[in-house]
Write an enzyme that holds these catalytic residues in place. Structure first.
Site, PDB file in Angstrom:
ATOM      1  N   LYS A  81       1.206  -1.212   0.051  1.00 56.30           N
ATOM      2  CA  LYS A  81      -0.262   0.193  -0.315  1.00 56.30           C
ATOM      3  C   LYS A  81       0.788   1.350  -0.405  1.00 56.30           C
ATOM      4  O   LYS A  81       0.400   2.525  -1.078  1.00 56.30           O
ATOM      5  CB  LYS A  81      -0.939   0.138   1.443  1.00 56.30           C
ATOM      6  CG  LYS A  81      -1.968  -1.402   1.281  1.00 56.30           C
ATOM      7  CD  LYS A  81      -2.713  -1.206   1.982  1.00 56.30           C
ATOM      8  CE  LYS A  81      -3.956  -2.153   1.869  1.00 56.30           C
ATOM      9  NZ  LYS A  81      -4.474  -2.445   3.676  1.00 56.30           N
ATOM     10  N   LYS A 117     -12.567  -6.652  -8.973  1.00 58.58           N
ATOM     11  CA  LYS A 117     -13.514  -5.364  -9.809  1.00 58.58           C
ATOM     12  C   LYS A 117     -12.639  -4.195 -10.479  1.00 58.58           C
ATOM     13  O   LYS A 117     -12.581  -3.720 -11.948  1.00 58.58           O
ATOM     14  CB  LYS A 117     -13.437  -4.777  -7.852  1.00 58.58           C
ATOM     15  CG  LYS A 117     -14.140  -4.020  -8.082  1.00 58.58           C
ATOM     16  CD  LYS A 117     -14.553  -3.359  -7.271  1.00 58.58           C
ATOM     17  CE  LYS A 117     -13.566  -3.311  -5.684  1.00 58.58           C
ATOM     18  NZ  LYS A 117     -13.655  -2.220  -4.945  1.00 58.58           N
ATOM     19  N   LYS A 140      -7.579 -14.041 -13.597  1.00 55.13           N
ATOM     20  CA  LYS A 140      -8.661 -13.858 -13.243  1.00 55.13           C
ATOM     21  C   LYS A 140      -9.719 -12.304 -12.553  1.00 55.13           C
ATOM     22  O   LYS A 140      -9.547 -12.073 -12.875  1.00 55.13           O
ATOM     23  CB  LYS A 140      -8.734 -14.287 -11.926  1.00 55.13           C
ATOM     24  CG  LYS A 140      -8.121 -13.652 -10.450  1.00 55.13           C
ATOM     25  CD  LYS A 140      -8.080 -13.443  -9.163  1.00 55.13           C
ATOM     26  CE  LYS A 140      -7.240 -12.446  -8.360  1.00 55.13           C
ATOM     27  NZ  LYS A 140      -7.310 -13.110  -6.682  1.00 55.13           N
TER      28      LYS A 140
END
Ligand code: TRP
Length: 329
Positions: free
Chosen positions: A111, A197, A194
């Site tokens: 992050k 979102k 895969k």
């Protein structure tokens, strides 16, 4: 009965990847475990959602999980921020979580790399809050995907550390809930990787039949087999993988044979897949529409879940405070 705790991310609509990954297994799990499922809206604050969106995000996730089969009569279904005891346990656990180990967490480093302008303390202590979520209900098991394994490991460490520091056998060290063969990875429709979102390659449980049709018809394929029994390319294999979970075996066999004979027509294959996905999603889609309009029911579910979760959370916090040495005058 074993107690299972799992947090659910509070943003985003659910896609088929989520369904065949976690949700379907949650639905099974709630039958023979004492499950606590919650929507992790405290955690979501690390990315600073707009106050106007926070509640509607949580509401949508609740609606979709209910529509997909989570049963508030079988599992305890609640919203994390309805249980402020979690925040207190988070504070207490944070005293035994070392900054160095938090800084070394893979998800934190990732992050920081992705958003160097938002390295807030909530991100750093994310695993502590997650440990509080789990330990507050003294869970035996936590269903975790690959990306959450390290967080569960840290939870175990904090449980152990607390027990060691206060010379008690209080917290259980939770272990991963193993789905085994049930965990199906659903690929996206863009030929590789895969369904996700952020990849924008998903079919959502809230998609209309028209939207599903359109997305499937646009799915990436290849230029077709040229020799009998040639190996199947990744994009086409991905379509067959989706078929495996939504289509009848006879339909799958038919198209596999067509492929082997080099007479497959991808347009027909896609039509079949679209039809089967629509048939699969339809009852969930309809339930989403119904539940979206039923604020009274959602309110009842959230209230009931919060009450059950708080009962267990209050007991833990009370006992932890005693162990630590807090006393009333
Ligand atoms: N971190 C989890 C995720 O991103 C969500 C989560 C929060 C969670 N608290 C939890 C999962 C406790 C399991 C147990 O998916």
């Amino acid at each position: 009965m074993e107690r299972v705790v799992s947090g659910i991310r509070s943003t985003g609509n659910l896609h088929l990847g989520n369904y065949f990954g976690a949700i379907r297994n949650f639905v099974k799990m709630q039958e023979d475990n004492d499950c606590f499922f919650f929507i992790a809206d405290y955690h979501s604050l690390t990315t600073h959602p707009n106050p106007k969106d926070l509640h509607s995000n949580v509401r949508q996730v609740l609606v979709e999980y209910l529509a997909a089969g989570l049963d508030p009569e079988k599992a305890t279904l609640f919203v994390q921020s309805d249980v402020p005891e979690i925040a207190e346990l988070n504070l207490l656990l944070s005293m035994n979580a070392y900054v160095g180990e938090l800084e070394r967490t893979a998800s934190f480093k990732e992050k920081v790399r992705k958003n160097p302008n938002n390295v807030n303390a909530g991100l750093l202590t994310y695993p502590v809050l997650m440990a509080a979520d789990i330990l507050i209900h003294n869970a035996h098991k936590v269903p975790v995907g690959k990306d959450q394994e390290q967080h569960l490991e840290m939870c175990r460490k904090y449980a152990r550390r607390f027990n060691g520091m206060y010379k008690v056998e209080y917290f259980i060290e939770p272990t991963p809930y193993n789905f085994g063969e049930e965990l199906v990875k659903i690929p996206g429709l863009d030929g590789t990787g895969k369904m996700g979102k952020s990849e924008g390659n998903g079919i959502y449980l809230s998609d209309t039949p028209k939207q599903i049709q359109k997305k499937v018809m646009r799915a990436v394929t290849d230029s077709g087999p040229t020799e009998p029994n040639s190996p199947i390319s990744e994009p086409v294999q991905n379509l067959f993988t989706i078929m495996d979970v939504v289509s009848e075996p006879s339909a799958i066999e038919f198209f596999k044979e067509e492929y082997a004979k080099c007479s497959i027509r991808y347009g027909d294959l896609k039509k079949q897949i679209a039809e089967d996905i629509i048939k699969f999603v339809e009852p969930i889609y309809n339930r989403i529409q119904e539940l979206s309009d039923d604020s009274a029911y959602l309110q009842k579910v959230a209230k009931m879940g919060a009450e059950k979760a708080r009962e267990s959370a209050q007991k833990t916090v009370k006992e932890v405070r005693e162990i630590i040495g807090f006393k009333k005058f």
